[in-house]
Structure formats: C-alpha cells, structure tokens
Write an enzyme that holds these catalytic residues in place. Structure first.
Site, PDB file in Angstrom:
ATOM      1  N   ASN A  41       2.030  -5.884   2.736  1.00  0.00           N
ATOM      2  CA  ASN A  41       1.424  -4.393   1.532  1.00  0.00           C
ATOM      3  C   ASN A  41       1.831  -5.172   0.034  1.00  0.00           C
ATOM      4  O   ASN A  41       2.885  -5.788  -0.015  1.00  0.00           O
ATOM      5  CB  ASN A  41       2.269  -3.709   1.592  1.00  0.00           C
ATOM      6  CG  ASN A  41       1.649  -2.053   0.209  1.00  0.00           C
ATOM      7  OD1 ASN A  41       2.438  -2.748  -0.741  1.00  0.00           O
ATOM      8  ND2 ASN A  41       1.346  -0.867   0.660  1.00  0.00           N
ATOM      9  N   HIS A  52      -2.817  -2.776   1.048  1.00  0.00           N
ATOM     10  CA  HIS A  52      -1.757  -2.233   2.531  1.00  0.00           C
ATOM     11  C   HIS A  52      -1.772  -2.848   3.067  1.00  0.00           C
ATOM     12  O   HIS A  52      -2.708  -4.309   3.156  1.00  0.00           O
ATOM     13  CB  HIS A  52      -2.219  -0.869   2.475  1.00  0.00           C
ATOM     14  CG  HIS A  52      -2.418  -0.019   1.464  1.00  0.00           C
ATOM     15  ND1 HIS A  52      -2.436   1.299   1.937  1.00  0.00           N
ATOM     16  CD2 HIS A  52      -2.193   0.367   0.107  1.00  0.00           C
ATOM     17  CE1 HIS A  52      -2.704   2.140   1.192  1.00  0.00           C
ATOM     18  NE2 HIS A  52      -2.187   1.554  -0.476  1.00  0.00           N
ATOM     19  N   GLU A  54      -2.419  -3.441   6.284  1.00  0.00           N
ATOM     20  CA  GLU A  54      -3.458  -3.001   7.224  1.00  0.00           C
ATOM     21  C   GLU A  54      -4.942  -3.339   6.381  1.00  0.00           C
ATOM     22  O   GLU A  54      -5.204  -4.636   7.064  1.00  0.00           O
ATOM     23  CB  GLU A  54      -4.150  -1.807   7.492  1.00  0.00           C
ATOM     24  CG  GLU A  54      -2.505  -0.717   8.424  1.00  0.00           C
ATOM     25  CD  GLU A  54      -1.753  -0.094   7.050  1.00  0.00           C
ATOM     26  OE1 GLU A  54      -0.933   1.001   7.621  1.00  0.00           O
ATOM     27  OE2 GLU A  54      -1.843  -0.272   5.805  1.00  0.00           O
ATOM     28  N   SER A  79       2.374   4.715   9.712  1.00  0.00           N
ATOM     29  CA  SER A  79       1.376   5.419  10.044  1.00  0.00           C
ATOM     30  C   SER A  79       0.008   4.949   8.615  1.00  0.00           C
ATOM     31  O   SER A  79      -0.206   5.190   7.946  1.00  0.00           O
ATOM     32  CB  SER A  79       1.400   7.125  10.296  1.00  0.00           C
ATOM     33  OG  SER A  79       0.367   7.387  10.466  1.00  0.00           O
ATOM     34  N   CYS A  81      -2.847   4.994   6.052  1.00  0.00           N
ATOM     35  CA  CYS A  81      -3.732   6.078   5.231  1.00  0.00           C
ATOM     36  C   CYS A  81      -4.987   6.812   6.051  1.00  0.00           C
ATOM     37  O   CYS A  81      -5.621   5.439   6.392  1.00  0.00           O
ATOM     38  CB  CYS A  81      -3.142   5.987   3.852  1.00  0.00           C
ATOM     39  SG  CYS A  81      -4.561   3.978   3.718  1.00  0.00           S
ATOM     40  N   CYS A  84      -6.670   3.187   4.856  1.00  0.00           N
ATOM     41  CA  CYS A  84      -6.476   2.153   6.289  1.00  0.00           C
ATOM     42  C   CYS A  84      -7.180   2.205   7.233  1.00  0.00           C
ATOM     43  O   CYS A  84      -8.145   2.209   7.985  1.00  0.00           O
ATOM     44  CB  CYS A  84      -5.113   1.259   6.526  1.00  0.00           C
ATOM     45  SG  CYS A  84      -4.827   0.940   5.174  1.00  0.00           S
TER      46      CYS A  84
END
Length: 160
Positions: A41, A52, A54, A79, A81, A84
């Site tokens: 991130n 982010h 990911e 987890s 978003c 992503c």
C-alpha cells in the site's frame, strides 16, 4: 511452497509500507509456485488514490498474457476492497489468499460470486500490523475510511 510461505512475503511487504509511514497492507502475485511480483500500500507515501497493496503487486507484474493471469494466485494481508477485487476479476486471477478479515472486510463475496476461490488464513500478524498503524494514525485512518465510505467494513477486533 505453501500458502503460509507466500503470505509471509506479503506480510514483509506490509511491514515495508508501515516502515515508510503507510498503511500496512502487502501483496504478492504467485505463478506456478514462484513470486512474480510484490507490492504494498502506497496511498500515503505516493499520495495515491489507487495504490493499494494488491494493485501495486498486479502493476509490478507488468502486462501478463491472459493465460498467465489464469495461473496466478494473489496473496494479500487483508481482505481486498471492491477496487482490488475488480482487478482480480478483470484479469481472471482464480485464487486469492488473505491473511485475515477480522479488522477489514472487503469484497470477498464479489470475488466468490465471480468464481474466485477465496482462502482466509486468519493470521494474527496482519491484524496486529493494521492495529498498530491505526493506534498511531487514527486521523489518517479515519480519512481513509471516509474515502471508501460503506464499501469496506471495519470490524472491531478482539484484543488479546
């Protein structure tokens, strides 16, 4: 190599972000049992709206062929978003392994409803990293939550 090995690499990426003053979320993209990209991130560090962990990992993989994405697994400390998750669906990444979803529940149902296998390792370390960031940066964290509105659910974690 197993899921825990690759998740440790994602956690190391989250620690890089935290050490830079960023939100501690890391990710790695794995193809055929080998890490092909890492990311973390960079919202705060790069004043970015989309970096982010990911997204950074997917970007760092470069432009793969469609068939290559179908052979990958994305490991992410928290987890993912909706943004992503959308990238995972767009590129047909078939599996996402998350470190935990007790502190931040993303769009796991979106992934599952689109045929993505989601595995939750329920690890403590990603949760503790995020809690450490939130404790030191409540104002910044509040601003980030305001940006995403109700699309992401923050759960109250239990302290040990």
């Amino acid at each position: 190599m197993d899921d825990n090995h690759f998740m440790m690499e994602a956690i190391n990426q989250a620690k890089k972000s935290l050490n830079e003053g960023g939100i501690p979320i890391g990710a790695v993209l794995v193809k055929n049992g080998k890490i092909i990209a890492k990311g973390y991130n960079k919202l705060i560090q790069d004043d970015s709206a989309i970096l982010h962990g990911e997204m950074d990992a997917i970007e760092n993989a470069g432009r793969l062929k469609g068939v290559d994405y179908k052979k990958t697994t994305l490991y992410t400390t928290l987890s993912p978003c909706p943004m992503c998750s959308g990238a995972v669906i767009l590129y047909n990444i078939p599996k996402v392994v998350i470190g935990e979803n007790k502190t931040l529940l993303g769009a796991e149902n979106l992934l599952k409803n689109n045929g993505v296998e989601v595995v939750n390792l329920n690890l403590e370390e990603p949760r503790k990293l995020l809690e450490k960031f939130i404790a030191k940066n409540p104002k910044i964290w509040g601003e980030e939550l305001e940006r995403v509105g109700s699309k992401t659910t923050v759960k109250q974690s239990t302290k040990n």
